[in-house]
Design an enzyme around this catalytic site. Sequence first.
Site, PDB file in Angstrom:
ATOM      1  N   GLU A  99      74.579 127.959 110.494  1.00 13.66           N
ATOM      2  CA  GLU A  99      74.496 126.607 111.007  1.00 13.66           C
ATOM      3  C   GLU A  99      74.208 125.690 109.822  1.00 13.66           C
ATOM      4  O   GLU A  99      73.661 126.127 108.808  1.00 13.66           O
ATOM      5  CB  GLU A  99      73.366 126.492 112.038  1.00 13.66           C
ATOM      6  CG  GLU A  99      73.717 127.152 113.357  1.00 13.66           C
ATOM      7  CD  GLU A  99      72.715 126.825 114.452  1.00 13.66           C
ATOM      8  OE1 GLU A  99      73.114 126.181 115.431  1.00 13.66           O
ATOM      9  OE2 GLU A  99      71.541 127.211 114.327  1.00 13.66           O
ATOM     10  N   ALA A 100      74.539 124.404 109.965  1.00 14.40           N
ATOM     11  CA  ALA A 100      74.310 123.453 108.871  1.00 14.40           C
ATOM     12  C   ALA A 100      72.830 123.436 108.464  1.00 14.40           C
ATOM     13  O   ALA A 100      72.496 123.198 107.307  1.00 14.40           O
ATOM     14  CB  ALA A 100      74.774 122.062 109.282  1.00 14.40           C
ATOM     15  N   ARG A 159      76.721 115.146 122.298  1.00 11.63           N
ATOM     16  CA  ARG A 159      76.260 116.267 123.135  1.00 11.63           C
ATOM     17  C   ARG A 159      74.802 116.051 123.498  1.00 11.63           C
ATOM     18  O   ARG A 159      74.018 115.498 122.716  1.00 11.63           O
ATOM     19  CB  ARG A 159      76.420 117.612 122.414  1.00 11.63           C
ATOM     20  CG  ARG A 159      75.662 117.751 121.144  1.00 11.63           C
ATOM     21  CD  ARG A 159      75.765 119.133 120.527  1.00 11.63           C
ATOM     22  NE  ARG A 159      74.867 120.083 121.151  1.00 11.63           N
ATOM     23  CZ  ARG A 159      73.600 120.265 120.800  1.00 11.63           C
ATOM     24  NH1 ARG A 159      73.056 119.557 119.834  1.00 11.63           N
ATOM     25  NH2 ARG A 159      72.866 121.165 121.423  1.00 11.63           N
ATOM     26  N   ALA A 160      74.447 116.505 124.697  1.00 13.31           N
ATOM     27  CA  ALA A 160      73.057 116.378 125.152  1.00 13.31           C
ATOM     28  C   ALA A 160      72.154 117.261 124.308  1.00 13.31           C
ATOM     29  O   ALA A 160      72.512 118.387 123.960  1.00 13.31           O
ATOM     30  CB  ALA A 160      72.957 116.775 126.622  1.00 13.31           C
ATOM     31  N   SER A 161      70.975 116.742 123.971  1.00 12.61           N
ATOM     32  CA  SER A 161      69.978 117.525 123.245  1.00 12.61           C
ATOM     33  C   SER A 161      69.514 118.690 124.106  1.00 12.61           C
ATOM     34  O   SER A 161      69.464 118.586 125.330  1.00 12.61           O
ATOM     35  CB  SER A 161      68.784 116.627 122.904  1.00 12.61           C
ATOM     36  OG  SER A 161      67.660 117.408 122.578  1.00 12.61           O
ATOM     37  N   SER A 215      58.409 128.265 114.145  1.00 11.69           N
ATOM     38  CA  SER A 215      59.360 127.979 113.084  1.00 11.69           C
ATOM     39  C   SER A 215      59.079 126.663 112.356  1.00 11.69           C
ATOM     40  O   SER A 215      58.044 126.507 111.723  1.00 11.69           O
ATOM     41  CB  SER A 215      60.765 127.995 113.694  1.00 11.69           C
ATOM     42  OG  SER A 215      61.745 127.882 112.717  1.00 11.69           O
TER      43      SER A 215
END
EC number: 5.4.2.3
Length: 541
Positions: free
Chosen positions: A379-380, A504-506, A69
């Site tokens: 998603e953003a 938040r954890a990656s 991607s």
Amino acid sequence: MTGAHSSGTIVEAAEMHPAPNGVVYQYGTAGFRTKADILDSVMTRCALIAALRSRKVGGQWIGMMITASHNPPEDNGVKLVEAMGNMLTEKWEALATEMANKPTPEAVLEYYEEIAFKNNIDLKSPARVVLARDTRASGARLQACVIDGLKAAGAEIRDFGYLTTPQLHYMVRCLNTNGAYGTPTEQGYYEKFGGAFKRALRGKKPTGTLTVDCANGVGGPKLAELIKYLPPKSEGLEIIIVNDNVVKPEALNVECGADFVKTNQRAPPSSGAGPNDRCCSLDGDADRVVYYFKDGNSMFHLLDGDRIATLVATFLGDLVRTSGLADQIKLGVVQTAYANGAATHFVKDNLKLKVECTPTGVKYLHHEAEGMDIGVYFEANGHGTVVFSPDTLKTIAAYEPRSPGQKESLDTLKACIDLINSAVGDALSDALLVEVILAHKNWGAEEWLGTYNDLPNRLLKVIVKDRNMFKTADAERQLVKPEGVQKLIDAEVQKVRQGRSFARASGTEDAVRVYAEGATRAEADDLARKVAEIVKAAGAA
């Protein structure tokens, strides 16, 4: 190429592509993804999982897409696609991860047979796998590793060569629905989406031109082909393609593409678009799209996934209402915690629609959207689509309009359903949908931007020793561990007008991502900095 596996061939295939020492693989949100030179063993083993999955679902076609991607050119990866063109189920993600980490060829065979035994899979039954790849230099080598695994497992193979990721999802769905979703060929894909675009426009002409940055990836040649199936630019949309150099694989995603634009908040240097020209950027495998433009003062404006979701939800909601179906069909929007607060308020307060929030990752949003009559999710970062429930599709097909106005809205709605790739987010079909909506509203990018004002926001990355210390709840909006940290974050949020922040954890590195919003740029930046300091202190404790 069908027939049952033989234990010898599976061990031999695993021996040909041995696992490197000391590497631990994880099937993440988008499959396995890492440096291409350590993926040979994963490809062969993933092929075995694909064959098993196909047998488990009665010999339906399962997809394998070789892509990384938006990652840099030296990376690659593989993801598996379920029979309806959706993401692999979580249970099978875990099986794929365990298979990828088996230490020896013998252990690979043992685990292969164990999966078959525990899942009541007949290893003599047919297995069918569809294969495609993006334009990375490592793709051909990794594809050969996949084929070795599929042959060892006795699977039938359909190799489509170069495709965008959404095209591969489309092929899988078409093959398993006997063509009801479309014809399982590249031409079939272009005919379906090109024809739907023409019907959805209903003679309206988009204003201006659209400049498409194809990230020097597989989306470039595929978009050039799709254009041949669209109305001529005199009647429809003039598309200008930039960054479509697939001859130099090392140029993939470099200084261009959706991720570059979203992360850097600026147009690719190569864009060349003038003031108020509509632009969009795809990512390397064309499953994400973000829009943007520069105004008359050369100010950059991003129209990201939140903006696409609100535009699409507004338009589809209007069509449902004006076709007379509002009593029978309810629309909903799915977001993650990263969605801008202004977008959430716009959907709830202006559109009066239900908003659900899920953890980050398309598979969570898609699953939530499947529970709605019409579920819009983006998603953003620009990855998203619209999902229509089977009952909704039946209701729309059976509905008899009571006036010419209702008929027109209903016909447009049906054309939009055909234009949307419901299997997965598809940058090409999503961009065409946006263009249809802007044409119907007679809007350019400025009018679209004017629907609401984004709250200023800041995203920071805090490197920590162990990301697993940080546990969240409430769709990742609340930290439950380390204890007491959320209280400190809440205290800082209270001091800021229109403040919102979460940590938040990656999913990919030892880091914690901190997101913050505020009424002004200074407040958002200050809040992000303070929350990052709290996280840093907690991570060091």
